[in-house]
Design a protein around this motif. Structure first.
Motif, PDB file in Angstrom:
ATOM      1  N   LEU A  90     104.257  64.836  33.647  1.00 35.26           N
ATOM      2  CA  LEU A  90     104.271  65.477  34.953  1.00 35.26           C
ATOM      3  C   LEU A  90     103.160  64.864  35.787  1.00 35.26           C
ATOM      4  O   LEU A  90     102.030  64.742  35.312  1.00 35.26           O
ATOM      5  N   HIS A  91     103.509  64.460  36.971  1.00 30.09           N
ATOM      6  CA  HIS A  91     102.504  63.871  37.856  1.00 30.09           C
ATOM      7  C   HIS A  91     102.567  64.621  39.180  1.00 30.09           C
ATOM      8  O   HIS A  91     103.576  64.579  39.877  1.00 30.09           O
ATOM      9  N   PHE A  92     101.500  65.297  39.507  1.00 33.55           N
ATOM     10  CA  PHE A  92     101.420  66.050  40.755  1.00 33.55           C
ATOM     11  C   PHE A  92     100.741  65.178  41.807  1.00 33.55           C
ATOM     12  O   PHE A  92      99.802  64.455  41.494  1.00 33.55           O
ATOM     13  N   ALA A  93     101.208  65.269  43.035  1.00 25.44           N
ATOM     14  CA  ALA A  93     100.612  64.452  44.095  1.00 25.44           C
ATOM     15  C   ALA A  93     100.469  65.272  45.374  1.00 25.44           C
ATOM     16  O   ALA A  93     101.422  65.892  45.836  1.00 25.44           O
ATOM     17  N   GLU A  94      99.263  65.239  45.917  1.00 25.99           N
ATOM     18  CA  GLU A  94      99.037  65.835  47.240  1.00 25.99           C
ATOM     19  C   GLU A  94      99.598  64.892  48.296  1.00 25.99           C
ATOM     20  O   GLU A  94     100.183  65.316  49.275  1.00 25.99           O
ATOM     21  N   ASN A  95      99.397  63.601  48.048  1.00 26.22           N
ATOM     22  CA  ASN A  95      99.847  62.537  48.950  1.00 26.22           C
ATOM     23  C   ASN A  95     100.785  61.641  48.136  1.00 26.22           C
ATOM     24  O   ASN A  95     100.420  61.235  47.024  1.00 26.22           O
ATOM     25  N   PRO A  96     101.984  61.332  48.666  1.00 31.53           N
ATOM     26  CA  PRO A  96     102.937  60.575  47.846  1.00 31.53           C
ATOM     27  C   PRO A  96     102.396  59.234  47.343  1.00 31.53           C
ATOM     28  O   PRO A  96     102.856  58.727  46.324  1.00 31.53           O
ATOM     29  N   ILE A  97     101.398  58.700  48.019  1.00 30.23           N
ATOM     30  CA  ILE A  97     100.826  57.411  47.614  1.00 30.23           C
ATOM     31  C   ILE A  97     100.287  57.475  46.179  1.00 30.23           C
ATOM     32  O   ILE A  97     100.285  56.475  45.455  1.00 30.23           O
ATOM     33  N   GLU A  98      99.867  58.651  45.761  1.00 28.61           N
ATOM     34  CA  GLU A  98      99.308  58.804  44.415  1.00 28.61           C
ATOM     35  C   GLU A  98     100.319  58.469  43.327  1.00 28.61           C
ATOM     36  O   GLU A  98      99.943  58.075  42.217  1.00 28.61           O
ATOM     37  N   LEU A  99     101.604  58.652  43.628  1.00 23.50           N
ATOM     38  CA  LEU A  99     102.637  58.429  42.617  1.00 23.50           C
ATOM     39  C   LEU A  99     102.807  56.955  42.275  1.00 23.50           C
ATOM     40  O   LEU A  99     103.475  56.612  41.305  1.00 23.50           O
ATOM     41  N   PHE A 100     102.206  56.098  43.077  1.00 27.22           N
ATOM     42  CA  PHE A 100     102.343  54.665  42.806  1.00 27.22           C
ATOM     43  C   PHE A 100     101.142  54.109  42.044  1.00 27.22           C
ATOM     44  O   PHE A 100     100.992  52.908  41.910  1.00 27.22           O
ATOM     45  N   GLU A 101     100.305  55.007  41.584  1.00 27.32           N
ATOM     46  CA  GLU A 101      99.192  54.574  40.720  1.00 27.32           C
ATOM     47  C   GLU A 101      99.407  55.152  39.334  1.00 27.32           C
ATOM     48  O   GLU A 101      99.822  56.300  39.186  1.00 27.32           O
ATOM     49  N   ASP A 102      99.112  54.336  38.317  1.00 30.28           N
ATOM     50  CA  ASP A 102      99.258  54.780  36.933  1.00 30.28           C
ATOM     51  C   ASP A 102      97.965  55.465  36.495  1.00 30.28           C
ATOM     52  O   ASP A 102      96.914  54.835  36.466  1.00 30.28           O
ATOM     53  N   PRO A 103      98.041  56.759  36.168  1.00 28.96           N
ATOM     54  CA  PRO A 103      96.828  57.491  35.779  1.00 28.96           C
ATOM     55  C   PRO A 103      96.043  56.767  34.685  1.00 28.96           C
ATOM     56  O   PRO A 103      94.823  56.808  34.673  1.00 28.96           O
ATOM     57  N   GLU A 104      96.753  56.104  33.784  1.00 27.26           N
ATOM     58  CA  GLU A 104      96.053  55.477  32.660  1.00 27.26           C
ATOM     59  C   GLU A 104      95.404  54.150  33.040  1.00 27.26           C
ATOM     60  O   GLU A 104      94.660  53.573  32.253  1.00 27.26           O
ATOM     61  N   GLU A 105      95.707  53.686  34.235  1.00 25.54           N
ATOM     62  CA  GLU A 105      95.091  52.438  34.693  1.00 25.54           C
ATOM     63  C   GLU A 105      93.923  52.698  35.634  1.00 25.54           C
ATOM     64  O   GLU A 105      93.348  51.768  36.192  1.00 25.54           O
ATOM     65  N   TYR A 106      93.594  53.950  35.824  1.00 24.85           N
ATOM     66  CA  TYR A 106      92.471  54.260  36.714  1.00 24.85           C
ATOM     67  C   TYR A 106      91.149  54.118  35.951  1.00 24.85           C
ATOM     68  O   TYR A 106      90.965  54.722  34.904  1.00 24.85           O
ATOM     69  N   HIS A 107      90.265  53.292  36.468  1.00 24.63           N
ATOM     70  CA  HIS A 107      88.982  53.076  35.796  1.00 24.63           C
ATOM     71  C   HIS A 107      87.803  53.193  36.762  1.00 24.63           C
ATOM     72  O   HIS A 107      86.776  52.557  36.576  1.00 24.63           O
ATOM     73  N   GLY A 108      87.962  53.993  37.799  1.00 29.26           N
ATOM     74  CA  GLY A 108      86.881  54.176  38.783  1.00 29.26           C
ATOM     75  C   GLY A 108      85.796  55.098  38.239  1.00 29.26           C
ATOM     76  O   GLY A 108      85.842  55.537  37.094  1.00 29.26           O
ATOM     77  N   TRP A 109      84.835  55.423  39.084  1.00 24.11           N
ATOM     78  CA  TRP A 109      83.671  56.170  38.601  1.00 24.11           C
ATOM     79  C   TRP A 109      83.848  57.678  38.631  1.00 24.11           C
ATOM     80  O   TRP A 109      83.056  58.413  38.041  1.00 24.11           O
ATOM     81  N   VAL A 110      84.866  58.146  39.343  1.00 25.47           N
ATOM     82  CA  VAL A 110      85.129  59.586  39.284  1.00 25.47           C
ATOM     83  C   VAL A 110      85.894  59.869  38.000  1.00 25.47           C
ATOM     84  O   VAL A 110      86.739  59.090  37.581  1.00 25.47           O
ATOM     85  N   CYS A 111      85.590  60.973  37.349  1.00 19.13           N
ATOM     86  CA  CYS A 111      86.191  61.286  36.058  1.00 19.13           C
ATOM     87  C   CYS A 111      87.720  61.354  36.196  1.00 19.13           C
ATOM     88  O   CYS A 111      88.251  62.101  37.026  1.00 19.13           O
ATOM     89  N   SER A 112      88.402  60.568  35.397  1.00 22.35           N
ATOM     90  CA  SER A 112      89.868  60.476  35.510  1.00 22.35           C
ATOM     91  C   SER A 112      90.552  61.777  35.098  1.00 22.35           C
ATOM     92  O   SER A 112      91.747  61.950  35.316  1.00 22.35           O
TER      93      SER A 112
END
Lengths: 506, 506
Positions: free
Chosen positions: A87-109
């Motif tokens: 399940l992937h929830f999005a406030e902004n549809p743009i979020e759906l085009f990012e893979d949660p497991e590929e996020y490596h930024g400094w904010v806690c994933s």
């Protein structure tokens, strides 16, 4: 330091949020074409037989904060294995085009609103235990037995908010853009109002003072849940850090507790929040009871003044927020905030007939204002400068104006001048833009203030915002300082300015 | 077809499993060196401060089926973001070296016992809602805020089983290997006994007849929860497929329902299960009530006989399980199972003084036995052959012996002969090995039977098995027909043979 009397007062005021049943508005297909998101209606989710790898995207029609219930059924043989869903929830549809497991930024994933869920029994009703902030919910069947297809028979959101829609004061205007900006701002505030005022219902879900000041001001013009403001004030006063410093934020769960984050400007805002509350409610008892807490913040802030009565430079000062611009020198801005808070403290002392404090605060105010105009004003550049490198920034001017170091036409010209200066450090958050708009108003230029507001917030609205964002850079709308829009907060309290300014000044 | 009277009888007999509190035995570090798994004690999990990327592996001392509760705390600042955990449960430590997301075999990956869990509030108590089968639990901190470390303060397993340890009949032997094999077998059965007899508590968690026959036999020698056997018999009889055929398996949730899978041998085993139950309990009322259901299975099985009174060849027959060897031709084996079931049906008719049926069944038995010995016996090869290509397999011989088409010394020599035949299709599951051991016993060779058992099951014990596995190929111990050991079931009911054979015959 815990003042249990204050904490108890707060706890008695806290209420369970109001629940509203929200159905799926439409099933959609969301595509990204040349970087642009396109949303098209798709076959109703209830009509689909989902196999391994199938996805369905549900649109709840507006930004929601709430809990999801799903009714699941099947076609084919009796289910003989669990179903694994993503399940992937999005406030902004743009979020759906990012893979949660590929996020490596400094904010806690862990803030990314996605889940992998095993459903052991189908048919069944699935009640997700966590709260989500979203408009879109994408459900993907990661794996399912080949003996049956999954049917999603019903998905319901139980939306929650501490704001009562029935109590929203109407905003009458002929201006369609203003109407829309107000709607979006109200929705932003509405969804950030939960048990307390949260900064963002997706992230961080916490009571931050910087956000509270803006939320409370907007609340007085809209939902008027003044008990929630009062509860937050008592929580902040009841759960201070060492020496009685009001913390930058606090947590409610598992028990109310102040965070260890200190922010020079945020602690001072307690004074302004208390004064604003009194101005809007006339609750003199609270003003009296919490006056020592407010005064304490001014006392503590004095410790960071140098011999010239100027706030220490950024390196010595510790964290003073002002804006998410990491290049920003905070010295002059901090001086402005101290003026702003001291000014509110003087008003409180007057309201309470506390002549002793009124006199010393007024003297102190003049001292630091004059110091600012003497030491931080650059005669050549005709603006305030900050830090040892004499940085020019919009933030410095804004807070000097809000702190009334400079007023009227001079203030207006100052804003205009620095706006035209390409060397000046700019603004990156709606939070800073809020104060920028406020500075124009303080400078007497309501018309310009509202035009600035319409331009900045209007651009988010034009990009399809249902609620106003934590971050918006007109030059790069989908920028994220966190290394991925997937952790951005697209419903953020400090962005609810339009409902305040438009209702008050338009 | 639902017989609600039977279903109700079953439902009244079903009990909530017994709960046992199990603590972590030790914290371990598991390494794979040159393909070999090595387990070493590690620092106690309670002493660790876990950061992003840290893993901890808990050993619960034996195979468990149950629910997990975790008490979570923290060190550092107040938690300011959810914690994202990955939990990976393993029956066999080898599973921990496979990535669940890299499994692409044909068994549904949703059976893999791993979870990604967001913990919103720390400190907190986490109660996982799903049941797991495991000895090891690996907890990995996928992401956590840098402001605090996670402390796992306590992890408890509430183990569940329908078998009462206090009622386990002692097994007295001087033979240490036998003792150990019996212990492992009892644990296997114990953990497969839940509300009903399940095939495996990890996968498929369902009542399968083929497993039930073996479980019930072992249960009579061990835990003697005969009510559970009776409940399963009534469920199978109460929830038949079209024409009254007993299904190969059934589901309990959300409502008891028979699966649509048909297996020629499995339906027939209903007759044997009923007879075994009567033999072990003397419950003549049940025998009488369910005799028509049993008889119906023989009638239905007759429909698959050709003019020669031989079961149709594999292509026409539909699924007859026998073993997971995909090259196996099922014709001769099916004929053997039909003999085996008919023989039990004759015994039932005798016990019930049902002379009419006894006579016709006896005549039928002779007819199909003689047909088998006439048409399926290869005089040159001196063994039974199966299908149009006259395939030689161990399965064919075993079932002909269990069906008493051949007996005594001839049967023993047949087994020995085919065992030495490298062309013969071999056996791949403990299920088939069970019947193979049983065939030696039927042939009067108890000693050889038990040696075969000790060799096969002993090898699993030597590999560290806490419970016996669904699959074990001596030539390739970690083989998986499913494309990954991660979906293998390492506690599988059909492998509990040692507790039955050793207690009965050693």
């Amino acid at each position: 330091m815990i003042n249990q009397v204050y904490v108890n007062k707060a706890l008695e005021l806290l209420k369970k949020p109001i629940e509203t049943r929200v159905e799926v508005t439409q099933t959609v297909e969301i595509e990204q074409i040349d970087g642009k998101v396109e949303i098209k209606p798709a076959a109703d989710y209830r009509s689909l037989n989902l196999k391994k790898g199938n996805k369905v995207c549900l649109d709840f029609g507006n930004h929601q904060v709430g809990y999801i219930n799903m009714k699941l059924g099947y076609k084919g043989s009796h289910p003989d294995a669990p179903v694994l869903l993503k399940l992937h929830f999005a406030e902004n549809p743009i979020e759906l085009f990012e893979d949660p497991e590929e996020y490596h930024g400094w904010v806690c994933s862990s803030w990314i609103e996605y889940e992998q869920i095993h459903v052991d029994v189908v048919p069944s009703e699935l009640k997700l235990p966590r709260r989500y902030a979203f408009r879109y919910l994408q459900i993907e069947v990661i794996d399912i037995s080949s003996k049956f297809d999954l049917c999603i028979e019903d998905v319901i959101c139980t939306a929650v908010s501490g704001a009562d829609d029935n109590k929203l004061i109407p905003f009458n205007t002929e201006n369609k853009q203003d109407k829309r900006l107000d709607e979006i701002a109200c929705r932003t505030l509405h969804n950030c109002m939960q048990v307390v005022f949260e900064d963002g219902p997706k992230r961080d879900r916490r009571l931050w003072i910087g956000d509270l000041r803006i939320q409370a001001l907007t609340n007085y013009m809209t939902y008027q849940n003044n008990d929630m403001v009062l509860a937050c004030i008592y929580l902040l006063a009841g759960l201070t850090q060492e020496d009685g410093r009001v913390g930058a934020c606090l947590f409610l769960n598992p028990e109310p507790e102040v965070d260890d984050t200190q922010m020079y400007d945020y602690s001072l805002f307690f004074v302004n929040i208390l004064w604003d509350y009194y101005e809007n409610t006339g609750d003199i008892e609270t003003l009296k009871e919490l006056w020592p807490t407010a005064l304490r913040q001014i006392e503590l802030a004095k410790e960071n003044l140098n011999r010239d009565m100027i706030v220490e430079d950024s390196e010595e000062l510790g964290w003073c927020f002002l804006d998410w611009n990491l290049n920003l020198n905070k010295q002059a801005g901090a001086q402005g905030v101290l003026l702003y808070a001291t000014s509110a403290a003087i008003k409180i002392s007057q309201a309470l007939d506390d002549v002793m404090n009124e006199e010393s605060l007024a003297a102190f105010y003049c001292e630091i204002r004059d110091a600012a105009n003497d030491k931080l004003w650059d005669k050549e550049l005709k603006c305030y400068v900050s830090g040892k490198n004499k940085q020019v920034s919009m933030a410095s001017q804004v807070w000097m104006i809000l702190g009334e170091a400079i007023t009227g036409e001079d203030a207006y010209k100052l804003l205009k001048r620095v706006k035209e200066n390409p060397q000046a450090q700019g603004m990156v958050t709606p939070y800073m833009y809020h104060n920028y708009v406020d500075a124009f108003i303080k400078a007497g230029s309501i018309g310009v203030a509202l035009e600035e507001l319409r331009e900045y917030w209007g651009a988010m609205a034009d990009l399809g915002a249902d609620t106003f964002w934590e971050l918006y850079n007109p030059a790069n709308p989908y920028e994220s300082p966190y290394g991925g829009t997937i952790v951005n907060s697209y419903c953020h309290a400090w962005s609810c300015a339009p409902a305040y300014f438009l209702r008050k000044y338009s």
